[in-house]
Structure formats: structure tokens, C-alpha cells
Design a protein around this motif. Structure first.
Motif, PDB file in Angstrom:
ATOM      1  N   VAL A   1       8.295  21.187   8.769  1.00 17.79           N
ATOM      2  CA  VAL A   1       9.453  21.331   7.894  1.00 17.79           C
ATOM      3  C   VAL A   1      10.612  20.630   8.585  1.00 17.79           C
ATOM      4  O   VAL A   1      10.971  20.981   9.708  1.00 17.79           O
ATOM      5  CB  VAL A   1       9.788  22.823   7.648  1.00 17.79           C
ATOM      6  CG1 VAL A   1      11.046  22.958   6.815  1.00 17.79           C
ATOM      7  CG2 VAL A   1       8.613  23.515   6.970  1.00 17.79           C
ATOM      8  N   LEU A   2      11.171  19.632   7.948  1.00 20.68           N
ATOM      9  CA  LEU A   2      12.238  18.823   8.544  1.00 20.68           C
ATOM     10  C   LEU A   2      13.609  19.350   8.134  1.00 20.68           C
ATOM     11  O   LEU A   2      13.995  19.253   6.982  1.00 20.68           O
ATOM     12  CB  LEU A   2      12.089  17.361   8.133  1.00 20.68           C
ATOM     13  CG  LEU A   2      10.751  16.717   8.488  1.00 20.68           C
ATOM     14  CD1 LEU A   2      10.691  15.296   7.957  1.00 20.68           C
ATOM     15  CD2 LEU A   2      10.537  16.737   9.999  1.00 20.68           C
ATOM     16  N   GLY A   3      14.327  19.926   9.098  1.00 23.03           N
ATOM     17  CA  GLY A   3      15.677  20.416   8.887  1.00 23.03           C
ATOM     18  C   GLY A   3      15.705  21.767   8.222  1.00 23.03           C
ATOM     19  O   GLY A   3      14.652  22.328   7.936  1.00 23.03           O
TER      20      GLY A   3
ATOM     21  N   CYS B   1      18.552  11.273   6.570  1.00 16.15           N
ATOM     22  CA  CYS B   1      17.146  11.052   6.275  1.00 16.15           C
ATOM     23  C   CYS B   1      16.363  11.173   7.574  1.00 16.15           C
ATOM     24  O   CYS B   1      16.726  10.563   8.577  1.00 16.15           O
ATOM     25  CB  CYS B   1      16.925   9.674   5.661  1.00 16.15           C
ATOM     26  SG  CYS B   1      15.178   9.360   5.289  1.00 16.15           S
ATOM     27  N   THR B   2      15.315  11.965   7.529  1.00 13.06           N
ATOM     28  CA  THR B   2      14.425  12.120   8.666  1.00 13.06           C
ATOM     29  C   THR B   2      13.033  11.706   8.220  1.00 13.06           C
ATOM     30  O   THR B   2      12.575  12.110   7.146  1.00 13.06           O
ATOM     31  CB  THR B   2      14.395  13.587   9.142  1.00 13.06           C
ATOM     32  OG1 THR B   2      15.728  14.011   9.388  1.00 13.06           O
ATOM     33  CG2 THR B   2      13.567  13.737  10.394  1.00 13.06           C
ATOM     34  N   ALA B   3      12.377  10.895   9.033  1.00 17.89           N
ATOM     35  CA  ALA B   3      11.011  10.471   8.731  1.00 17.89           C
ATOM     36  C   ALA B   3      10.162  10.628   9.982  1.00 17.89           C
ATOM     37  O   ALA B   3      10.565  10.201  11.068  1.00 17.89           O
ATOM     38  CB  ALA B   3      11.000   9.022   8.257  1.00 17.89           C
ATOM     39  N   VAL B   4       9.010  11.254   9.808  1.00 18.56           N
ATOM     40  CA  VAL B   4       8.079  11.462  10.914  1.00 18.56           C
ATOM     41  C   VAL B   4       6.706  11.015  10.454  1.00 18.56           C
ATOM     42  O   VAL B   4       6.260  11.351   9.355  1.00 18.56           O
ATOM     43  CB  VAL B   4       8.025  12.950  11.337  1.00 18.56           C
ATOM     44  CG1 VAL B   4       7.029  13.148  12.466  1.00 18.56           C
ATOM     45  CG2 VAL B   4       9.393  13.448  11.736  1.00 18.56           C
ATOM     46  N   ARG B   5       6.043  10.258  11.324  1.00 18.39           N
ATOM     47  CA  ARG B   5       4.698   9.777  11.016  1.00 18.39           C
ATOM     48  C   ARG B   5       3.833   9.953  12.252  1.00 18.39           C
ATOM     49  O   ARG B   5       4.230   9.563  13.350  1.00 18.39           O
ATOM     50  CB  ARG B   5       4.758   8.316  10.606  1.00 18.39           C
ATOM     51  CG  ARG B   5       3.441   7.740  10.202  1.00 18.39           C
ATOM     52  CD  ARG B   5       3.637   6.316   9.657  1.00 18.39           C
ATOM     53  NE  ARG B   5       2.362   5.701   9.456  1.00 18.39           N
ATOM     54  CZ  ARG B   5       1.839   4.778  10.261  1.00 18.39           C
ATOM     55  NH1 ARG B   5       2.515   4.331  11.296  1.00 18.39           N
ATOM     56  NH2 ARG B   5       0.651   4.288  10.022  1.00 18.39           N
TER      57      ARG B   5
ATOM     58  N   SER C   1      21.431  16.256   1.577  1.00 21.58           N
ATOM     59  CA  SER C   1      22.855  16.066   1.377  1.00 21.58           C
ATOM     60  C   SER C   1      23.595  16.579   2.608  1.00 21.58           C
ATOM     61  O   SER C   1      23.215  17.580   3.211  1.00 21.58           O
ATOM     62  CB  SER C   1      23.297  16.846   0.145  1.00 21.58           C
ATOM     63  OG  SER C   1      24.693  16.775  -0.005  1.00 21.58           O
ATOM     64  N   LEU C   2      24.632  15.879   2.982  1.00 17.28           N
ATOM     65  CA  LEU C   2      25.475  16.292   4.100  1.00 17.28           C
ATOM     66  C   LEU C   2      26.912  16.266   3.587  1.00 17.28           C
ATOM     67  O   LEU C   2      27.668  15.347   3.852  1.00 17.28           O
ATOM     68  CB  LEU C   2      25.280  15.366   5.293  1.00 17.28           C
ATOM     69  CG  LEU C   2      25.971  15.725   6.586  1.00 17.28           C
ATOM     70  CD1 LEU C   2      25.526  17.100   7.090  1.00 17.28           C
ATOM     71  CD2 LEU C   2      25.693  14.687   7.660  1.00 17.28           C
ATOM     72  N   GLY C   3      27.234  17.247   2.776  1.00 18.91           N
ATOM     73  CA  GLY C   3      28.555  17.308   2.169  1.00 18.91           C
ATOM     74  C   GLY C   3      28.663  16.405   0.964  1.00 18.91           C
ATOM     75  O   GLY C   3      27.672  15.882   0.460  1.00 18.91           O
TER      76      GLY C   3
ATOM     77  N   GLY D   1       0.821  -1.213   0.000  1.00 22.53           N
ATOM     78  CA  GLY D   1       0.000   0.000   0.000  1.00 22.53           C
ATOM     79  C   GLY D   1       0.850   1.256   0.000  1.00 22.53           C
ATOM     80  O   GLY D   1       1.911   1.301   0.627  1.00 22.53           O
ATOM     81  N   LYS D   2       0.373   2.289  -0.694  1.00 26.61           N
ATOM     82  CA  LYS D   2       1.096   3.555  -0.767  1.00 26.61           C
ATOM     83  C   LYS D   2       1.097   4.225   0.604  1.00 26.61           C
ATOM     84  O   LYS D   2       0.074   4.313   1.258  1.00 26.61           O
ATOM     85  CB  LYS D   2       0.439   4.473  -1.797  1.00 26.61           C
ATOM     86  CG  LYS D   2       1.113   5.823  -1.929  1.00 26.61           C
ATOM     87  CD  LYS D   2       0.442   6.648  -3.014  1.00 26.61           C
ATOM     88  CE  LYS D   2       0.937   8.050  -3.066  1.00 26.61           C
ATOM     89  NZ  LYS D   2       2.279   8.252  -3.452  1.00 26.61           N
ATOM     90  N   VAL D   3       2.255   4.704   1.019  1.00 29.15           N
ATOM     91  CA  VAL D   3       2.388   5.431   2.278  1.00 29.15           C
ATOM     92  C   VAL D   3       2.166   6.909   1.983  1.00 29.15           C
ATOM     93  O   VAL D   3       2.928   7.520   1.239  1.00 29.15           O
ATOM     94  CB  VAL D   3       3.785   5.201   2.909  1.00 29.15           C
ATOM     95  CG1 VAL D   3       3.950   6.049   4.152  1.00 29.15           C
ATOM     96  CG2 VAL D   3       3.999   3.733   3.211  1.00 29.15           C
ATOM     97  N   ASP D   4       1.111   7.474   2.555  1.00 30.65           N
ATOM     98  CA  ASP D   4       0.820   8.890   2.309  1.00 30.65           C
ATOM     99  C   ASP D   4       0.770   9.699   3.610  1.00 30.65           C
ATOM    100  O   ASP D   4       0.360  10.851   3.615  1.00 30.65           O
ATOM    101  CB  ASP D   4      -0.487   9.057   1.540  1.00 30.65           C
ATOM    102  CG  ASP D   4      -1.704   8.629   2.338  1.00 30.65           C
ATOM    103  OD1 ASP D   4      -1.552   8.081   3.453  1.00 30.65           O
ATOM    104  OD2 ASP D   4      -2.825   8.837   1.852  1.00 30.65           O
ATOM    105  N   ASP D   5       1.194   9.087   4.709  1.00 32.19           N
ATOM    106  CA  ASP D   5       1.110   9.767   5.998  1.00 32.19           C
ATOM    107  C   ASP D   5       2.469   9.920   6.676  1.00 32.19           C
ATOM    108  O   ASP D   5       2.541  10.105   7.882  1.00 32.19           O
ATOM    109  CB  ASP D   5       0.138   9.044   6.928  1.00 32.19           C
ATOM    110  CG  ASP D   5       0.584   7.637   7.288  1.00 32.19           C
ATOM    111  OD1 ASP D   5       1.540   7.114   6.656  1.00 32.19           O
ATOM    112  OD2 ASP D   5      -0.009   7.042   8.204  1.00 32.19           O
ATOM    113  N   ALA D   6       3.538   9.852   5.891  1.00 29.37           N
ATOM    114  CA  ALA D   6       4.881  10.007   6.450  1.00 29.37           C
ATOM    115  C   ALA D   6       5.575  11.188   5.793  1.00 29.37           C
ATOM    116  O   ALA D   6       5.559  11.333   4.576  1.00 29.37           O
ATOM    117  CB  ALA D   6       5.710   8.744   6.243  1.00 29.37           C
ATOM    118  N   ASN D   7       6.164  12.033   6.612  1.00 32.80           N
ATOM    119  CA  ASN D   7       6.949  13.177   6.147  1.00 32.80           C
ATOM    120  C   ASN D   7       8.402  12.719   6.117  1.00 32.80           C
ATOM    121  O   ASN D   7       8.983  12.440   7.159  1.00 32.80           O
ATOM    122  CB  ASN D   7       6.756  14.353   7.101  1.00 32.80           C
ATOM    123  CG  ASN D   7       7.417  15.626   6.629  1.00 32.80           C
ATOM    124  OD1 ASN D   7       8.214  15.627   5.699  1.00 32.80           O
ATOM    125  ND2 ASN D   7       7.089  16.714   7.285  1.00 32.80           N
TER     126      ASN D   7
END
Length: 106
Positions: A85-87, A69-73, A61-63, A50-56
Motif C-alpha cells: 500500500v503506497l502512502g 506519484c509513487t511507482a514501485v516495480r 492529491s497534495l492539497g 506492451g501493457k505494464v502489469d507489474d508496477a504499483n
């Protein structure tokens, strides 16, 4: 972080389709949203078919050699996580952390 998520039994059911890494940065730092190629916010994620549509999810890039990678659900109110807004994130030294801990401990 302990890396335990890499051993999660459901990890094989999580698929990032059409994945593209961010463009490498020139210094060991995160872009302040001024270089959109170094920040990837759109993803096609599938979990157990199933498609994930509830995760940010935000990959930055870090150099020239790394990325974060940051993921919030927030399953009960997906608009909460999707609205954040992540980062970019602030770099802290061990001394910063110790100083803060000593200043706030009773």
C-alpha cells in the motif's frame, strides 16, 4: 531527486493512457484513504507497446495545487510490489532528518 529520469531516452516509450488526475484536496496534506477521489491507483500504462502489469503506481492529491506519484516495480517477483500500500506519507522537516541522523550516527 535530481530530475534525471525526465531525460531518460526511453521516456518517449512510456505512455499513461486514459490518465485522470486526482481531485484537489482542501489542504496541503495527503488523504488517509478516506477520500477515494484524491487517490488514483488504477492506471493503463504502456511501455514500448506492451501493457505494464507489474508496477504499483499511486497518485495522490497534495492539497489544491499539487499531487505526488509513487511507482514501485519488482520485476523478479511482481506480487511483492503489487501487494504494498503506497502512502499516505509522513511529512518530515529538515530538523526531523538531522535529529534522526545525529541520534543514529556512531
Amino acid at each position: 531527486m535530481t530530475g534525471e529520469a525526465l531525460l531518460a531516452e526511453w521516456l518517449g516509450d512510456l505512455i499513461f493512457q486514459s490518465f485522470e488526475p486526482p481531485e484537489p484536496g482542501t489542504a496541503f496534506a495527503q488523504s488517509n484513504d478516506d477520500d477515494p477521489g484524491q487517490i488514483i491507483r488504477r492506471h493503463d500504462v504502456v511501455f514500448k507497446g506492451g501493457k505494464v502489469d507489474d508496477a504499483n503506481i499511486c497518485i495522490r492529491s497534495l492539497g489544491p495545487d499539487y499531487m505526488t506519484c509513487t511507482a514501485v516495480r519488482t520485476p523478479e517477483r511482481k506480487e511483492d510490489a503489487l501487494g504494498w500500500v503506497l502512502g499516505p506519507f509522513q511529512f518530515l522537516t529538515v530538523n526531523d532528518i538531522v535529529t534522526h541522523g545525529e541520534a543514529t550516527s556512531a
